[in-house]
Design a protein around this motif. Structure first.
Motif: not given
Length: 471
Positions: A457-463
């Motif tokens: 989820l953090g990588r999705q937000i980071d994107s």
């Protein structure tokens, strides 16, 4: 397959938050066979925690190590694997038991036939990390000083030398501006300067502190927890204090810990993305204690500081950065140090892969992924449009009472971007979404947590966050 788990551990140690790795992953054993990885946890609580929160992260690391994605099972370690005494367990004590086992008995410390005593949950290692267990990534030597951070830098360096009128410091800044760098620099300098064989420095996040407290309570080892953090620590470096909002039990324990450390003349450095006065649902006594030391705020770096940061990072990458390239990057990348470093890494990697020198044309191509054609600050309206486009929702949904998971995630990400890119106070941000100040703060804290842990989820937000300035 025999080396699958050691290789997986090696990958996880480099990619997962050090505290998470030390507490939850390192205690695991594993067996790999026929495309299946079976993990053995020391007790049911750790097994459940890993299954709920770290399974995907472990699977990704195992895929790299094994060449294919394995099926993963998590079980409690069989007693046969628990025969070796834990390093911190008293001689003769049974792992997870009451330490009263008698020869010829049933292993429960009582007469044969008596019902087994309730098994206590084993407590993962809580030893504060010191020189021998911490690999300090940052130091004062590679911290670039400018008007935005000079006071914080001088105060941090002063903490390591002594002679100051304060033993506690609170570092505040937006994400990616150097709080972690200064905390690690303090820890590294104090560890290297000490002539003691065992440096008693505890460096962890507030979330890790809370997690270890929960483990101690559930395993009935509070006295051991208190002894570690109150009596066996000389320097406490605690990040992301805002995580403790609303967690009364953890706040009480931290308050007593700070009192004990202060009475012993120990040094405490705390950090947060928010000023103490901005925190909500924090005990008044703890809030007062947070304000009792020196408060240092780090602002966004100015143009000259950004340019010198780029030159410093280029030297670390062993790259000669032309002056016009560093000037261009410093002019367009204005958000934070992480953005500067990420763009530079992309530029260096592209040049090496292509076997070409870094040129302004190459800079223009890479910058398109980081900036918009205009170089001004991102407006709140633009943030709203970007969030709605990225999550596929209507603007009215963000301000609605809906608690749908995708809408809450979009709303929290909007809070985070508004905090990062605008000068709007938290109360004003909240009013745009019909939300209270405390809700905004909690949402931002949740986003920061996912980003820091680099969860899926953090990588999705980071994107989503990274594309805010992309045309």
């Amino acid at each position: 397959m025999m080396n699958a788990w050691p290789q997986t551990l090696n990958i996880l140690e480099k990619t997962v938050n050090p505290g998470l790795f030390q507490v939850w992953i390192k205690p695991l054993d594993a067996e790999a066979a026929d495309g299946r990885l079976t993990l053995f946890a020391p007790n049911a609580f750790v097994a459940s925690w890993v299954r709920d929160r770290l399974l995907e992260t472990i699977a990704e690391a195992a895929t790299q190590a094994m060449g294919e994605r394995p099926a993963i099972d998590i079980a409690v370690r069989p007693r046969a694997m628990q025969s070796a005494p834990c390093p911190e367990q008293a001689p003769g004590a049974r792992p997870g038991g009451n330490g009263k086992g008698a020869p010829g008995g049933n292993g429960n410390g009582g007469a044969p036939g008596r019902a087994p005593a309730p098994e206590q949950l084993g407590l993962p290692s809580l030893v504060p990390q010191g020189l021998n267990t911490l690999s300090w990534r940052f130091g004062f030597d590679d911290f670039v000083v400018g008007p935005c951070n000079e006071l914080a830098y001088v105060a941090a360096k002063g903490m390591t030398r002594g002679g100051l009128d304060f033993d506690q410091m609170f570092l505040n800044s937006a994400p990616g501006l150097g709080k972690t760098h200064l905390l690690q620099s303090i820890g590294r300098t104090m560890a290297q300067a000490s002539n003691r064989s065992n440096v008693r420095i505890a460096y962890l996040t507030a979330e890790e502190f809370a997690t270890q407290l929960i483990l101690a309570i559930r395993s009935r080892e509070m006295e051991r927890f208190k002894n570690r953090f109150r009596d066996n620590v000389d320097v406490l470096l605690l990040e992301d204090i805002h995580f403790l909002q609303g967690k009364e039990r953890t706040q009480d324990e931290l308050l007593e810990t700070l009192k004990a450390l202060q009475s012993r003349g120990c040094k405490v450095v705390l950090s947060s993305s928010f000023l103490p006065r901005e925190l909500k649902d924090v005990d008044d006594h703890l809030a007062s204690r947070l304000c009792s030391g020196f408060l240092a705020t780090i602002d966004r770096p100015c143009y000259d500081t950004r340019r010198r940061i780029l030159e410093s990072k280029a030297r670390q990458h062993q790259v000669a950065l032309p002056a016009d390239v560093s000037d261009c990057l410093a002019e367009h990348l204005t958000d934070d140090v992480r953005q500067l470093e990420s763009c530079l890494q992309s530029l260096v990697l592209k040049a090496r892969l292509l076997g070409e020198a870094i040129t302004m044309d190459m800079v223009a191509q890479v910058l398109r992924n980081y900036t918009a054609t205009d170089t001004g600050r991102v407006s709140f309206q633009r943030i709203m449009e970007h969030i709605c486009r990225s999550f596929g929702i209507e603007p009215t949904a963000l301000a609605s009472k809906s608690r749908r998971r995708d809408i809450v995630l979009a709303r929290n990400t909007a809070f985070y971007l508004a905090r990062m890119h605008t000068d709007m106070p938290l109360k004003q941000i909240g009013s745009q979404f019909n939300r209270r100040h405390s809700t905004v703060l909690k949402g931002i804290t949740n986003v920061e947590r996912e980003l820091r842990l680099q969860t899926p989820l953090g990588r999705q937000i980071d994107s989503v966050v990274g594309r805010i300035k992309t045309p």
